[in-house]
Design a protein around this motif. Structure first.
Motif, PDB file in Angstrom:
ATOM      1  N   HIS A 177     -26.706 -66.244   6.098  1.00 48.22           N
ATOM      2  CA  HIS A 177     -25.766 -65.167   5.772  1.00 48.22           C
ATOM      3  C   HIS A 177     -24.356 -65.583   6.157  1.00 48.22           C
ATOM      4  CE1 HIS A 177     -29.388 -62.772   5.440  1.00 48.22           C
ATOM      5  NE2 HIS A 177     -28.683 -61.732   5.050  1.00 48.22           N
ATOM      6  N   VAL A 178     -23.375 -64.909   5.586  1.00 45.26           N
ATOM      7  CA  VAL A 178     -21.976 -65.073   5.968  1.00 45.26           C
ATOM      8  C   VAL A 178     -21.440 -63.726   6.432  1.00 45.26           C
ATOM      9  CG1 VAL A 178     -21.474 -67.025   4.451  1.00 45.26           C
ATOM     10  CG2 VAL A 178     -21.141 -64.695   3.617  1.00 45.26           C
ATOM     11  N   LEU A 179     -20.353 -63.807   7.175  1.00 44.15           N
ATOM     12  CA  LEU A 179     -19.639 -62.614   7.606  1.00 44.15           C
ATOM     13  C   LEU A 179     -18.377 -62.517   6.763  1.00 44.15           C
ATOM     14  CD1 LEU A 179     -19.072 -60.259   9.513  1.00 44.15           C
ATOM     15  CD2 LEU A 179     -18.077 -61.915  11.111  1.00 44.15           C
ATOM     16  N   VAL A 180     -18.160 -61.373   6.148  1.00 48.39           N
ATOM     17  CA  VAL A 180     -16.986 -61.145   5.314  1.00 48.39           C
ATOM     18  C   VAL A 180     -16.112 -60.114   6.017  1.00 48.39           C
ATOM     19  CG1 VAL A 180     -16.168 -60.496   3.020  1.00 48.39           C
ATOM     20  CG2 VAL A 180     -18.449 -61.520   3.286  1.00 48.39           C
ATOM     21  N   VAL A 225      -5.084 -53.607   5.343  1.00 47.11           N
ATOM     22  CA  VAL A 225      -3.624 -53.518   5.338  1.00 47.11           C
ATOM     23  C   VAL A 225      -3.040 -54.549   4.373  1.00 47.11           C
ATOM     24  CG1 VAL A 225      -1.533 -53.773   6.727  1.00 47.11           C
ATOM     25  CG2 VAL A 225      -3.527 -52.614   7.681  1.00 47.11           C
ATOM     26  N   THR A 226      -3.511 -55.796   4.480  1.00 48.35           N
ATOM     27  CA  THR A 226      -2.928 -56.877   3.660  1.00 48.35           C
ATOM     28  C   THR A 226      -3.709 -57.151   2.380  1.00 48.35           C
ATOM     29  OG1 THR A 226      -4.218 -58.627   4.727  1.00 48.35           O
ATOM     30  CG2 THR A 226      -2.108 -58.005   5.763  1.00 48.35           C
ATOM     31  N   GLY A 227      -4.944 -56.695   2.321  1.00 46.52           N
ATOM     32  CA  GLY A 227      -5.785 -56.978   1.169  1.00 46.52           C
ATOM     33  C   GLY A 227      -6.479 -58.332   1.237  1.00 46.52           C
ATOM     34  N   GLU A 228      -6.263 -59.064   2.305  1.00 47.04           N
ATOM     35  CA  GLU A 228      -6.883 -60.377   2.448  1.00 47.04           C
ATOM     36  C   GLU A 228      -8.364 -60.256   2.778  1.00 47.04           C
ATOM     37  OE1 GLU A 228      -4.801 -62.877   5.175  1.00 47.04           O
ATOM     38  OE2 GLU A 228      -2.876 -62.544   4.196  1.00 47.04           O
ATOM     39  N   VAL A 229      -9.103 -61.273   2.376  1.00 44.12           N
ATOM     40  CA  VAL A 229     -10.533 -61.352   2.670  1.00 44.12           C
ATOM     41  C   VAL A 229     -10.781 -62.690   3.339  1.00 44.12           C
ATOM     42  CG1 VAL A 229     -12.851 -61.350   1.698  1.00 44.12           C
ATOM     43  CG2 VAL A 229     -11.073 -59.944   0.653  1.00 44.12           C
ATOM     44  N   ALA A 230     -11.518 -62.676   4.445  1.00 45.09           N
ATOM     45  CA  ALA A 230     -11.857 -63.912   5.163  1.00 45.09           C
ATOM     46  C   ALA A 230     -13.363 -63.987   5.327  1.00 45.09           C
ATOM     47  CB  ALA A 230     -11.175 -63.925   6.523  1.00 45.09           C
ATOM     48  N   TYR A 231     -13.847 -65.208   5.378  1.00 48.45           N
ATOM     49  CA  TYR A 231     -15.281 -65.454   5.514  1.00 48.45           C
ATOM     50  C   TYR A 231     -15.521 -66.329   6.728  1.00 48.45           C
ATOM     51  CZ  TYR A 231     -15.004 -64.140   0.610  1.00 48.45           C
ATOM     52  OH  TYR A 231     -14.744 -63.478  -0.552  1.00 48.45           O
ATOM     53  N   SER A 232     -16.648 -66.119   7.398  1.00 46.61           N
ATOM     54  CA  SER A 232     -17.068 -67.053   8.437  1.00 46.61           C
ATOM     55  C   SER A 232     -18.566 -67.282   8.300  1.00 46.61           C
ATOM     56  CB  SER A 232     -16.709 -66.541   9.835  1.00 46.61           C
ATOM     57  OG  SER A 232     -17.444 -65.398  10.166  1.00 46.61           O
ATOM     58  N   LEU A 248     -29.254 -61.610  11.509  1.00 48.54           N
ATOM     59  CA  LEU A 248     -28.988 -61.168  12.881  1.00 48.54           C
ATOM     60  C   LEU A 248     -27.854 -61.967  13.504  1.00 48.54           C
ATOM     61  CD1 LEU A 248     -29.661 -59.291  15.180  1.00 48.54           C
ATOM     62  CD2 LEU A 248     -31.432 -60.901  15.895  1.00 48.54           C
ATOM     63  N   ASP A 249     -27.815 -63.271  13.263  1.00 51.40           N
ATOM     64  CA  ASP A 249     -26.727 -64.090  13.789  1.00 51.40           C
ATOM     65  C   ASP A 249     -25.384 -63.647  13.211  1.00 51.40           C
ATOM     66  OD1 ASP A 249     -28.309 -65.867  15.434  1.00 51.40           O
ATOM     67  OD2 ASP A 249     -29.017 -66.760  13.563  1.00 51.40           O
ATOM     68  N   ALA A 250     -25.353 -63.329  11.929  1.00 52.27           N
ATOM     69  CA  ALA A 250     -24.123 -62.856  11.291  1.00 52.27           C
ATOM     70  C   ALA A 250     -23.727 -61.479  11.830  1.00 52.27           C
ATOM     71  CB  ALA A 250     -24.287 -62.817   9.780  1.00 52.27           C
ATOM     72  N   ILE A 251     -24.701 -60.628  12.085  1.00 47.29           N
ATOM     73  CA  ILE A 251     -24.430 -59.297  12.647  1.00 47.29           C
ATOM     74  C   ILE A 251     -23.842 -59.437  14.049  1.00 47.29           C
ATOM     75  CG2 ILE A 251     -25.526 -57.185  13.499  1.00 47.29           C
ATOM     76  CD1 ILE A 251     -27.479 -57.489  11.067  1.00 47.29           C
ATOM     77  N   PHE A 309     -15.959 -55.147   8.241  1.00 43.69           N
ATOM     78  CA  PHE A 309     -16.829 -56.311   8.233  1.00 43.69           C
ATOM     79  C   PHE A 309     -18.096 -56.023   7.444  1.00 43.69           C
ATOM     80  CE2 PHE A 309     -14.197 -56.516  11.987  1.00 43.69           C
ATOM     81  CZ  PHE A 309     -13.730 -57.815  11.941  1.00 43.69           C
ATOM     82  N   MET A 310     -18.574 -57.053   6.767  1.00 41.43           N
ATOM     83  CA  MET A 310     -19.801 -56.937   5.996  1.00 41.43           C
ATOM     84  C   MET A 310     -20.575 -58.245   6.140  1.00 41.43           C
ATOM     85  SD  MET A 310     -20.231 -56.353   1.891  1.00 41.43           S
ATOM     86  CE  MET A 310     -20.054 -58.066   1.435  1.00 41.43           C
ATOM     87  N   VAL A 311     -21.875 -58.136   6.247  1.00 37.73           N
ATOM     88  CA  VAL A 311     -22.747 -59.308   6.290  1.00 37.73           C
ATOM     89  C   VAL A 311     -23.385 -59.449   4.915  1.00 37.73           C
ATOM     90  CG1 VAL A 311     -24.866 -60.221   7.314  1.00 37.73           C
ATOM     91  CG2 VAL A 311     -23.156 -59.122   8.761  1.00 37.73           C
ATOM     92  N   ALA A 312     -23.361 -60.676   4.390  1.00 35.27           N
ATOM     93  CA  ALA A 312     -23.911 -60.909   3.055  1.00 35.27           C
ATOM     94  C   ALA A 312     -24.794 -62.150   3.051  1.00 35.27           C
ATOM     95  CB  ALA A 312     -22.784 -61.083   2.048  1.00 35.27           C
ATOM     96  N   ARG A 313     -25.903 -62.043   2.351  1.00 32.98           N
ATOM     97  CA  ARG A 313     -26.796 -63.195   2.217  1.00 32.98           C
ATOM     98  C   ARG A 313     -26.160 -64.224   1.309  1.00 32.98           C
ATOM     99  NH1 ARG A 313     -30.601 -65.456  -1.102  1.00 32.98           N
ATOM    100  NH2 ARG A 313     -30.459 -63.843  -2.673  1.00 32.98           N
ATOM    101  N   ILE A 314     -26.345 -65.482   1.657  1.00 32.73           N
ATOM    102  CA  ILE A 314     -25.868 -66.558   0.787  1.00 32.73           C
ATOM    103  C   ILE A 314     -26.894 -66.718  -0.323  1.00 32.73           C
ATOM    104  CG2 ILE A 314     -25.353 -69.008   0.624  1.00 32.73           C
ATOM    105  CD1 ILE A 314     -24.500 -68.872   3.551  1.00 32.73           C
TER     106      ILE A 314
END
Length: 88
Positions: free
Chosen positions: A31-34, A39-46, A53-56, A76-81
């Protein structure tokens, strides 16, 4: 926790059962963390993280850091790859 079914329709009940089963099977996949900055409209991923569970857990840490900045409006949102696309 007990989940209440919203429909007596057997087709709807089967659809809900299949969705739950699919979600349970995906929990151990990467999974990734989004992070959405409202405020800025930017989106970041990690990530990727080995499991949901690790992403959570990572989301929890990021939310705690974000709490120190009252002007920050982060979600924040967790998403499956997903599986790689097969392009022919």
């Amino acid at each position: 926790m007990e989940v209440v079914m919203v429909s007596e329709d057997p087709v709807i009940r089967e659809l809900i059962r299949r969705v739950r089963e699919a979600e349970a099977n995906e929990f151990d996949l990467p999974h990734v963390l989004v992070c959405f900055d409202l405020v800025t409209g930017e989106v970041a991923y990690s990530g990727p993280y080995p499991t949901a569970l690790d992403a959570i857990r990572a989301a929890d840490v990021e939310e705690r850091f974000a709490a120190f900045d009252p002007a920050a409006e982060l979600r924040f949102m967790v998403a499956r790859i997903g599986d790689p696309l097969q392009i022919r």
